[in-house]
Write an enzyme that holds these catalytic residues in place. Structure first.
Site, PDB file in Angstrom:
ATOM      1  N   SER A 139      -5.118   1.829   0.854  1.00 30.00           N
ATOM      2  CA  SER A 139      -3.698   2.175   0.393  1.00 30.00           C
ATOM      3  C   SER A 139      -3.844   2.696  -1.012  1.00 30.00           C
ATOM      4  O   SER A 139      -4.761   2.323  -1.703  1.00 30.00           O
ATOM      5  CB  SER A 139      -3.059   0.810   0.305  1.00 30.00           C
ATOM      6  OG  SER A 139      -1.865   1.186  -0.741  1.00 30.00           O
ATOM      7  N   TYR A 152      -3.745  -8.516  -2.018  1.00 30.55           N
ATOM      8  CA  TYR A 152      -3.557  -7.267  -1.271  1.00 30.55           C
ATOM      9  C   TYR A 152      -4.498  -6.221  -1.764  1.00 30.55           C
ATOM     10  O   TYR A 152      -5.252  -5.457  -1.151  1.00 30.55           O
ATOM     11  CB  TYR A 152      -2.322  -6.925  -1.142  1.00 30.55           C
ATOM     12  CG  TYR A 152      -2.024  -5.584  -0.282  1.00 30.55           C
ATOM     13  CD1 TYR A 152      -1.965  -5.557   1.153  1.00 30.55           C
ATOM     14  CD2 TYR A 152      -1.564  -4.530  -0.846  1.00 30.55           C
ATOM     15  CE1 TYR A 152      -1.797  -4.500   1.531  1.00 30.55           C
ATOM     16  CE2 TYR A 152      -1.244  -3.243  -0.213  1.00 30.55           C
ATOM     17  CZ  TYR A 152      -1.331  -3.235   1.030  1.00 30.55           C
ATOM     18  OH  TYR A 152      -1.067  -2.083   1.804  1.00 30.55           O
TER      19      TYR A 152
END
Ligand code: NAP
Length: 256
Positions: A139, A152
């Site tokens: 990401s 995350y």
């Protein structure tokens, strides 16, 4: 361009919905056989229908190393080979410094990262045999930060580091390893995140306005196109790369 993916067996964690779902569907179009490791029955069944028997669904939520070992075993028992692995399953679960705890942090890193290693580890002997490829879905938050989501982000950053590390370790076997960094893709995960804002429509319009190319979200199919290319022999001299498929969101001037 013929990608020569006919009959290739490709594992996709989280392959039923969102980005993973688009990768599974795209692979079917190329004549490949996706192995969908994902607990989502309804969405997986829709993909199985399109595949007309040329896909496998393993309905589990990857957690322990045993889950991953069994997923690889089932794949090989049913299909006899593995040509590619897309590590994709994950969720931005908002475990931050202030709004988290050491336990929640460890749990978030584990949920988002460990199965990337487990699947690669247990698939390795089969990938050696096929000179296969690995694609890790990371990401842009790994390089920009987001705030309030340490677990995350730690996992997403580690996935980029592991992409380089595995690319080096697997050079002797001609196994290529690359990562894709999406930024804003309207998937079921994204939708539930946007719905957490008091005015989701307004928030969405604000985000769209900051995406340089076309002021729109990246489509899941646009991430899938890159993943499928990287899995194919047409990407035969690409390894250890971090590829941003994000309409210029990460690198171009968003004020433009
Ligand atoms: P999504 O819409 O939630 O789809 C992910 C799929 O994976 C769901 O079917 C989910 O099932 C499944 N899944 C989650 N954890 C799993 C596990 N441990 N084992 C097996 N299946 C699991 O998510 P997405 O937006 O497509 O995200 C896919 C990847 O792209 C993630 O790694 C995410 O970090 C990355 N990404 C997405 C964006 C974006 O804008 N969407 C941006 C940057 C990076 P359930 O729904 O039942 O949990």
């Amino acid at each position: 361009m013929n990608l020569n993916l006919q009959d290739k067996v490709i594992l996709i964690s989280g392959g039923a919905k969102g980005i993973g779902g688009a990768i599974s569907r795209g692979l079917i179009e190329e004549g490949a056989i996706p192995v969908i490791i994902d607990p989502s029955e309804k969405e997986a069944n829709e993909i199985l229908k399109i595949a007309q028997g040329r896909a496998l669904h393993i309905p589990i939520r990857l957690s322990t190393e045993e889950d991953a070992r069994l997923a690889i075993q089932k794949t090989v028992d049913s299909l006899g080979r593995i040509d590619g692995l897309v590590n994709n399953a994950g969720a931005n679960d908002g475990v931050g410094l202030e709004n988290g705890s050491p336990e929640a942090f460890a749990n978030s890193v584990s949920k988002n990262l460990f199965h990337y290693y487990y699947l690669a580890h247990f698939a390795l002997s089969y990938l050696k045999a096929s000179k296969g490829a690995i694609v890790n879905i990371s990401s842009k938050t790994a390089v920009t930060g987001q705030g309030g989501t340490s677990g995350y982000i730690a996992a997403k950053g580690a996935q980029l580091a592991l992409t380089r590390e595995w690319a080096v370790e697997l050079l002797p076997y001609q196994i290529r390893v690359n990562a894709i960094l999406p930024a804003e893709v309207f998937t079921p995960m994204y939708e539930s995140w946007i719905q957490s804002f008091p005015n989701p429509e307004e928030k969405l319009a604000e985000i769209n306005s900051r995406i340089p190319l076309g002021n729109r979200m990246t489509r899941a199919e646009e991430i899938a196109a890159m993943a499928i290319f990287l899995l194919s022999e047409k990407a035969s001299h690409i390894t250890g790369q971090h590829l941003y498929v994000d309409g210029g969101y990460t690198h171009l001037d968003r004020a433009l």
